[in-house]
Enzyme design. Structure first.
Site, PDB file in Angstrom:
ATOM      1  N   HIS A  48       9.196   8.496   8.686  1.00  0.00           N
ATOM      2  CA  HIS A  48       8.180   8.307   9.788  1.00  0.00           C
ATOM      3  C   HIS A  48       8.392   6.952  10.400  1.00  0.00           C
ATOM      4  O   HIS A  48       7.991   6.901  11.332  1.00  0.00           O
ATOM      5  CB  HIS A  48       6.945   8.473   9.144  1.00  0.00           C
ATOM      6  N   GLY A  56       2.955   6.027   8.497  1.00  0.00           N
ATOM      7  CA  GLY A  56       3.073   6.905   7.755  1.00  0.00           C
ATOM      8  C   GLY A  56       3.748   6.541   6.262  1.00  0.00           C
ATOM      9  O   GLY A  56       4.458   7.119   5.699  1.00  0.00           O
ATOM     10  N   ASP A  84      10.740  17.894   3.519  1.00  0.00           N
ATOM     11  CA  ASP A  84       9.531  17.341   3.200  1.00  0.00           C
ATOM     12  C   ASP A  84       8.411  18.271   3.906  1.00  0.00           C
ATOM     13  O   ASP A  84       8.591  18.825   4.796  1.00  0.00           O
ATOM     14  CB  ASP A  84       9.231  16.089   3.720  1.00  0.00           C
ATOM     15  N   HIS A  86       6.023  17.057   5.457  1.00  0.00           N
ATOM     16  CA  HIS A  86       5.700  16.568   6.864  1.00  0.00           C
ATOM     17  C   HIS A  86       6.845  16.661   7.725  1.00  0.00           C
ATOM     18  O   HIS A  86       8.021  16.249   7.231  1.00  0.00           O
ATOM     19  CB  HIS A  86       5.136  14.971   6.803  1.00  0.00           C
ATOM     20  N   ASP A 167       6.657  16.981  -1.573  1.00  0.00           N
ATOM     21  CA  ASP A 167       5.402  17.265  -1.604  1.00  0.00           C
ATOM     22  C   ASP A 167       5.190  18.715  -1.164  1.00  0.00           C
ATOM     23  O   ASP A 167       3.849  19.015  -0.695  1.00  0.00           O
ATOM     24  CB  ASP A 167       4.898  16.122  -0.448  1.00  0.00           C
ATOM     25  N   TYR A 206       3.460  13.202  -4.014  1.00  0.00           N
ATOM     26  CA  TYR A 206       2.202  12.595  -4.434  1.00  0.00           C
ATOM     27  C   TYR A 206       1.612  13.078  -5.770  1.00  0.00           C
ATOM     28  O   TYR A 206       0.631  12.597  -6.322  1.00  0.00           O
ATOM     29  CB  TYR A 206       1.464  12.574  -3.385  1.00  0.00           C
TER      30      TYR A 206
END
Length: 285
Positions: A48, A56, A84, A86, A167, A206
């Protein structure tokens, strides 16, 4: 001005040293594989980060710097693949309209930064596949065989940079995806066979149990190491002493301590997933 201390970019003691080390490692890795090979750099993947500010929890964008190092070594055809949860916005922005780098991002459609729409091709050099929540292993396999592998064969990249944030795992608190780690390993194994050079990065993740198990399996995959059915007691003890105080955390299932591989978490391929892959293929390479 630079996004420090806000918007997911906390100020902490290693605010420069940690991301600078990761960025330098991606540059070093790119230089080490200029003549071929695979490097696994799990501390990388901060996709990011932007040219003028942190974003991020990404203070520098090490995938971008690693790709620039590959280009500086004389390559002119690099494929960046981001799985990912995201969107890999910083990498896409860095190489928009740069014909030497094709960026591909497979991400959950409603997650921050809420960019990466399927029709966003960034001047022709980006491909985005926003996925609905609930993506499972069979859908990831569908994407791999119906899109990623054909794309890789068509592009014939001189190098692949793979951001394998985990994630998307079912136990992760920040996404609504339902992957097990075996489908992530399958992507890594398939994509690293499509180019003479591969830089395999980390990324989001996470749940510390999910991250440790998944990225250990990534290491095993690229090294051809057989993954045991049951972990040795030394590895189990490492997982058991992890302390996780995340507000969305939950007590892990017992098998997360004793195994490395998740059971295959499959299901039917949803029509919307088929339709999106078909639409994305329509953009070509």
């Amino acid at each position: 001005r630079f996004g420090l201390g806000k918007n997911g970019n906390p100020i902490y003691p290693e605010i420069f040293r940690r991301p600078a080390t990761a960025a330098g490692s991606s540059v070093m890795a790119a230089n080490l594989i200029k003549d071929g090979g695979i490097i696994h750099h799990p501390a990388g993947g901060t996709h990011h980060g932007l040219r003028d500010r942190a974003s991020g929890f990404c203070y520098f964008n090490d995938p971008v710097l690693g790709i620039y190092a590959l280009l500086d070594s004389g390559l002119d055809r690099v494929l960046y693949v981001d799985i990912d949860a995201h969107h890999g916005d910083g990498v896409q922005i860095a190489f928009a309209e740069d014909e030497r780098v094709l960026t591909v991002s497979i991400h959950q459609e409603d997650l921050w930064p809420k960019t990466g729409a399927i029709d966003d091709i960034a001047g022709g050099m980006a491909r985005n596949l926003p996925m609905p929540g609930g993506m499972h292993d069979d859908e990831m396999r569908f994407i791999l065989f119906e899109y990623l592998i054909p794309l890789g064969l068509s592009v014939a990249p001189q190098a692949i940079v793979l951001q394998c944030g985990c994630d998307t795992l079912a136990e992760d608190p920040l996404s609504r995806q339902l992957l097990g780690n075996q489908s992530i390993w399958e992507v890594v194994g398939a994509m690293t066979r499509l180019a003479p050079r591969s830089l395999v990065l980390g990324g989001g993740g996470y749940s510390p149990y999910g991250v440790a198990r998944c990225w250990s399996g990534v290491w095993a995959t690229i090294n051809g190491i057989e993954i045991p059915d049951v972990l040795p007691i030394t590895a189990e003890n490492i997982l058991r002493v992890i302390k996780w105080a995340h507000s969305r955390g939950r007590q892990p299932a017992s098998e997360l301590f004793t195994t490395l591989a998740d059971p295959w978490r499959g299901g039917a391929i949803r029509d919307e997933v088929r339709d999106r892959v078909k639409r994305l293929r329509g953009y070509g390479v």
